[in-house]
Write a protein that holds these residues in place. Sequence first.
Motif, PDB file in Angstrom:
ATOM      1  N   SER A 208       2.168  60.322  25.879  1.00 31.90           N
ATOM      2  CA  SER A 208       1.539  59.735  27.199  1.00 31.90           C
ATOM      3  C   SER A 208       0.435  60.570  27.770  1.00 31.90           C
ATOM      4  O   SER A 208      -0.608  59.930  28.266  1.00 31.90           O
ATOM      5  N   TYR A 219       7.547  51.363  27.251  1.00 39.51           N
ATOM      6  CA  TYR A 219       8.571  50.351  27.847  1.00 39.51           C
ATOM      7  C   TYR A 219       9.694  51.320  28.402  1.00 39.51           C
ATOM      8  O   TYR A 219      10.839  50.812  29.088  1.00 39.51           O
ATOM      9  N   GLY A 220       9.656  52.591  28.319  1.00 41.51           N
ATOM     10  CA  GLY A 220      10.613  53.686  28.615  1.00 41.51           C
ATOM     11  C   GLY A 220      11.692  53.811  27.425  1.00 41.51           C
ATOM     12  O   GLY A 220      11.597  52.823  26.768  1.00 41.51           O
TER      13      GLY A 220
END
Length: 306
Positions: A208, A219-220
């Motif tokens: 990230s 999307y987590g």
Amino acid sequence: ATDEEVPLWKIRLQLTKPVTWPPLLLGVVCGTCASGNFTWSTEDFALLAIAAFIAGPCLTGFTQTINDWYDREIDAVNEPYRPIPSGKITESEVWQQIYVLLFTGLASSLAVDYKLGHLQAGFPTVFFVALFGSFLAYIYSAPPLKLKVNGWTGGYALAFSYVALPWWCGQAIFGELTPEIILLTAFYSIAAIGISVVNDFKSIDGDSKFGLDSIPVLYGAETATYITCGLIDSIQLCIVAWLVSIGQMNYALGLLGLMVPQLVAQKVLLLEDPFANDVKFQASSLPFFQFGIAVTACAIGASPYH
């Protein structure tokens, strides 16, 4: 020994990541099985050994080395002890390794084509498979395309390299690389995107930070675990159905049986905690996935699709 005392050959070997070779070697065996033409002769064993040499030490080694080079800035933050960011190997030595591994792999594939008569016939199949795989490895790691910055493009490139390409190499050597096989292996590779996602959970924060849109970043973590399971299971079920459709019921049941431990591992490990259990999940699930590919290859070797 201190870092200064580690010989250069060990640093070079570390860059090629031998632990990543076995799935490629199994892929070559799968292509060999799918051809339906392997015999227990010295010549066939020699050809299989050369194919494994091309797919493993040469071109996987090339892929890993060039990937580490283009990841050197990220590794300097996340894993500064690795050979390139730590300065254990120089830039010129890295590029020497990249060129030697690439040339050796491509030259060996061309020699195999000559031995098999492919070159004389006008289409060196093994060479083109090796060349395509090398190109894919480059655009996976290097700008401007750098496929790995996106979880879907990078994940599929990686999956394709582990499932389809080594299979193509084996089948091109011992049989014929047909359109049906190309499509089937390209489709099967989608399942391996799920396998590649498992490696991204541990680096979600770093990815990230550096703008790498891995599937867990996009999307987590929770959704990514379901995407992983969905890809692995749905594609294998489609392969089971296809095996039934070509009359290979026993192999279809074998693949279905190999899915059971994978489902158990997904339930008790991956879905429970993908961060703590990623390595355990890979160790307990991946062998059954790979054996499933081998079962499919054997079914093809016993069918008209070779």
